[in-house]
Design a protein around this motif. Sequence first.
Motif, PDB file in Angstrom:
ATOM      1  N   ARG A 180       0.856  -1.182   0.000  1.00  0.00           N
ATOM      2  CA  ARG A 180       0.000   0.000   0.000  1.00  0.00           C
ATOM      3  C   ARG A 180       0.894   1.235   0.000  1.00  0.00           C
ATOM      4  N   VAL A 181       0.608   2.127  -0.957  1.00  0.00           N
ATOM      5  CA  VAL A 181       1.397   3.354  -1.042  1.00  0.00           C
ATOM      6  C   VAL A 181       0.607   4.572  -0.611  1.00  0.00           C
ATOM      7  N   ARG A 182      -0.731   4.393  -0.482  1.00  0.00           N
ATOM      8  CA  ARG A 182      -1.525   5.528  -0.045  1.00  0.00           C
ATOM      9  C   ARG A 182      -2.922   5.050   0.335  1.00  0.00           C
ATOM     10  N   ALA A 183      -3.483   5.631   1.412  1.00  0.00           N
ATOM     11  CA  ALA A 183      -4.893   5.470   1.759  1.00  0.00           C
ATOM     12  C   ALA A 183      -5.515   6.848   1.690  1.00  0.00           C
ATOM     13  N   THR A 184      -6.482   7.026   0.803  1.00  0.00           N
ATOM     14  CA  THR A 184      -7.085   8.336   0.590  1.00  0.00           C
ATOM     15  C   THR A 184      -8.313   8.501   1.457  1.00  0.00           C
ATOM     16  N   GLY A 185      -8.854   9.670   1.450  1.00  0.00           N
ATOM     17  CA  GLY A 185     -10.124   9.916   2.086  1.00  0.00           C
ATOM     18  C   GLY A 185     -11.266   9.523   1.169  1.00  0.00           C
ATOM     19  N   PRO A 186     -12.533   9.648   1.658  1.00  0.00           N
ATOM     20  CA  PRO A 186     -13.678   9.290   0.825  1.00  0.00           C
ATOM     21  C   PRO A 186     -13.816  10.237  -0.363  1.00  0.00           C
ATOM     22  N   ASN A 187     -14.400   9.679  -1.417  1.00  0.00           N
ATOM     23  CA  ASN A 187     -14.755  10.424  -2.631  1.00  0.00           C
ATOM     24  C   ASN A 187     -13.549  10.902  -3.449  1.00  0.00           C
ATOM     25  N   GLU A 188     -12.336  10.536  -3.101  1.00  0.00           N
ATOM     26  CA  GLU A 188     -11.172  10.881  -3.931  1.00  0.00           C
ATOM     27  C   GLU A 188     -11.059   9.883  -5.082  1.00  0.00           C
ATOM     28  N   THR A 189     -10.626  10.375  -6.252  1.00  0.00           N
ATOM     29  CA  THR A 189     -10.520   9.503  -7.442  1.00  0.00           C
ATOM     30  C   THR A 189      -9.187   9.654  -8.157  1.00  0.00           C
ATOM     31  N   THR A 190      -8.202  10.304  -7.571  1.00  0.00           N
ATOM     32  CA  THR A 190      -6.887  10.451  -8.213  1.00  0.00           C
ATOM     33  C   THR A 190      -5.793  10.323  -7.181  1.00  0.00           C
ATOM     34  N   TYR A 191      -4.627   9.945  -7.675  1.00  0.00           N
ATOM     35  CA  TYR A 191      -3.451   9.869  -6.816  1.00  0.00           C
ATOM     36  C   TYR A 191      -2.221  10.056  -7.695  1.00  0.00           C
ATOM     37  N   VAL A 192      -1.299  10.903  -7.292  1.00  0.00           N
ATOM     38  CA  VAL A 192      -0.041  11.127  -8.004  1.00  0.00           C
ATOM     39  C   VAL A 192       1.057  10.408  -7.241  1.00  0.00           C
ATOM     40  N   ASP A 193       1.652   9.407  -7.906  1.00  0.00           N
ATOM     41  CA  ASP A 193       2.704   8.597  -7.300  1.00  0.00           C
ATOM     42  C   ASP A 193       4.048   9.175  -7.710  1.00  0.00           C
ATOM     43  N   ALA A 194       4.728   9.838  -6.848  1.00  0.00           N
ATOM     44  CA  ALA A 194       5.991  10.513  -7.154  1.00  0.00           C
ATOM     45  C   ALA A 194       7.160   9.759  -6.547  1.00  0.00           C
TER      46      ALA A 194
END
Length: 698
Positions: A80-94
């Motif tokens: 796992r590289v990230r756990a987002t909050g609700p309703n998020e639909t994007t993630y930038v993996d840097a």
Amino acid sequence: MELFEKLAASMAFGALLIGCTDSQRKRESALPPAPPTVLAAQVLSPQCVWVTWNDRSSDEHGFHIERAMGTAPQGLLFERVRATGPNETTYVDAGLEPTRTYHYRVRAFGLHGTSLYTETISVTTPLEPATNVSAAFLPDARVNVSWTPGAGAWSFVIERSTDAASFSAIASQKSPGSTWVDSNVSASTTYTYRVRSVSEDGRSTTSAPATVVTPGPPPPPSAPSDLRATRGAGATVTLSWRDNSTDESGFDVERSGDGGGTWVNAARLAPGSISYVDASAPDSAAILYRVSATNAWSRSSFTTTGIERTEPGTWTALQGSATGAGLGRPRVNSWISAPSIAAGASGFLYVVWVDGGDYPAQVRLLKWDGTTWVALGGSNSTGGLSQSAGWTTTFHPIVRTDSLGRPVVAYWGGDAQGGGLLVKRWTGVAWEPVGAGVVGVGDTNGNGVGLGLDASDQPVVAWSCRDAIRVRRWNGAAWNDVGASVGSARHACRPSVALVADQPVVAWHEYGSIHVHRWTGEAWSAMPAVTRAGDGQSPAVATDPAGRLGICWTDNSSGSWQIRFKLWDGSAWTELAGSGSGRGVTDMAGSTFLTPALVFDAAGRPIVAAQMLSGTPQMLSGTTNPVDPIFVRRWNGSAWSGLDNSATTGINGDNPGPSGWTLCPSIAVDTQGRPAVVWYDTTVPGCGIYLKKWNPAP
């Protein structure tokens, strides 16, 4: 009462229904959230990937983004590289590494657990491109391209564009190199450069572009002049020249050992240089040198000279053929038009001319039989071979020999058969007319005759007539026109004829321009021009033993009338060591050369003879009288060489007599490969027909 009971029953049933709905909702709320869909990943840079998905749940607490690294997702360990909050639909993996393959999956999580994973999606990060690309113009007319290398690059590809849209790869540079110099640029041009990194994993995206505008070119420096070459001991040749420029960046010295076909750079010299010593010049070969002044953008024109190999030997008269009146009669005007010479079997030579002492003037012929001069059938007696009757002028005789070595003569004149353009052949016992005449007296403007013999020894004649150049061919019974006339009416003159593949080629000049046409079997076809319009006169054509066509002419393109030569290779005119440009074969600035003659020897080497009308007159032996010389030059395989003194003082510099002209040379080569030249000479009282033959040193 009945109504009251019905109402109570209905309310009880409704309460039951409401109780069932609440229970169902409680059970549904205990399920995990719905899984996300439409997972996508986009590479933003070698270190960054943008992951997106669709949110299909309304009760998630957030989303888990998981990543694995490798070449295939099977069996790979996701983390796992990230756990987002609700309703998020994007993630930038840097913070990723270039040229690596990454796999992503996403799931929703909530109060009652996690959803199923999305499908797995894979992306590969590219190679890191070069950065900080710059382009700078250098003083020596080059462009320096530099950049900062990207991590992991093995090499770099440099791309260039002149419109900032269409790029082409022009060079590559190994890592860790970070600069490259573009030496192939033009003045006043906008160049845009970009750089790609390359490794075993592929190519990066292109760098940001860098643009440079090259400045306009300065004018080329003035060409050097007065180039001289002096051979020293062994393999040494010393060159000297005049430096006519003040802004050159240097001088290029080039050398050719094959007559100008191939040039190699012998030296690149500093500005201000006026000499060079070539210590590796072959001692025995004729060499050409040329020098030009250069600057950052261009060079001057070349000035050319050669170390000419003079072939040893002597020009000798044949039984008094170059003294007194020569072959003509003493103190008689033996000339009205140019003499002509042809070679026959066993070293025989045939010379024709017009004897003005006869009335009417007659065509005379003498044969050199190897021992003495003899006439054929009264050809040197009163009336000559022409036996003209009633004509006051006979002119333009020309002689050729057939396959048996017998002479065939064409001329303008008259005889018992009539007047006009006539052809006669020697049968071995007598002169025989070829038909009643090629054309009548009215169809000429008197400006020349050309004669050739086809494979069957049948004559082909060209002449200058009232409606241009006309050509006729004898078929054994009659004279037939070879197509329509060519050239412009009354201004086309001095035709010369040769046969290539048994079809006639005719050359002539009009208004100072050289024209060459060949007969295709159906029509006349113009061949490419040999020189620019208005600069050529007096063409002469001939073929070598292989049937290749050669042409020489006098040309004024260089500012003085020089003799030029070109050879037809089947598709274009070619030169031999600059023979068709500049000062051509003669290469004597300030002199005027006229009426060249051309012949090939048995080895296929062209030989050119010409008269010099102006320049430095040659002083006659034992006198103070100048005479215009006759020059002879032969192609020796790598350069044009003089035969003894013929390339400097001419073959006639020792003729005694008063001042005068030497005009209209004609040349032939005997069966031993020795050229003989005949000309009209006014350096003797009454004029003479002179002849000399080349005798090479043993």
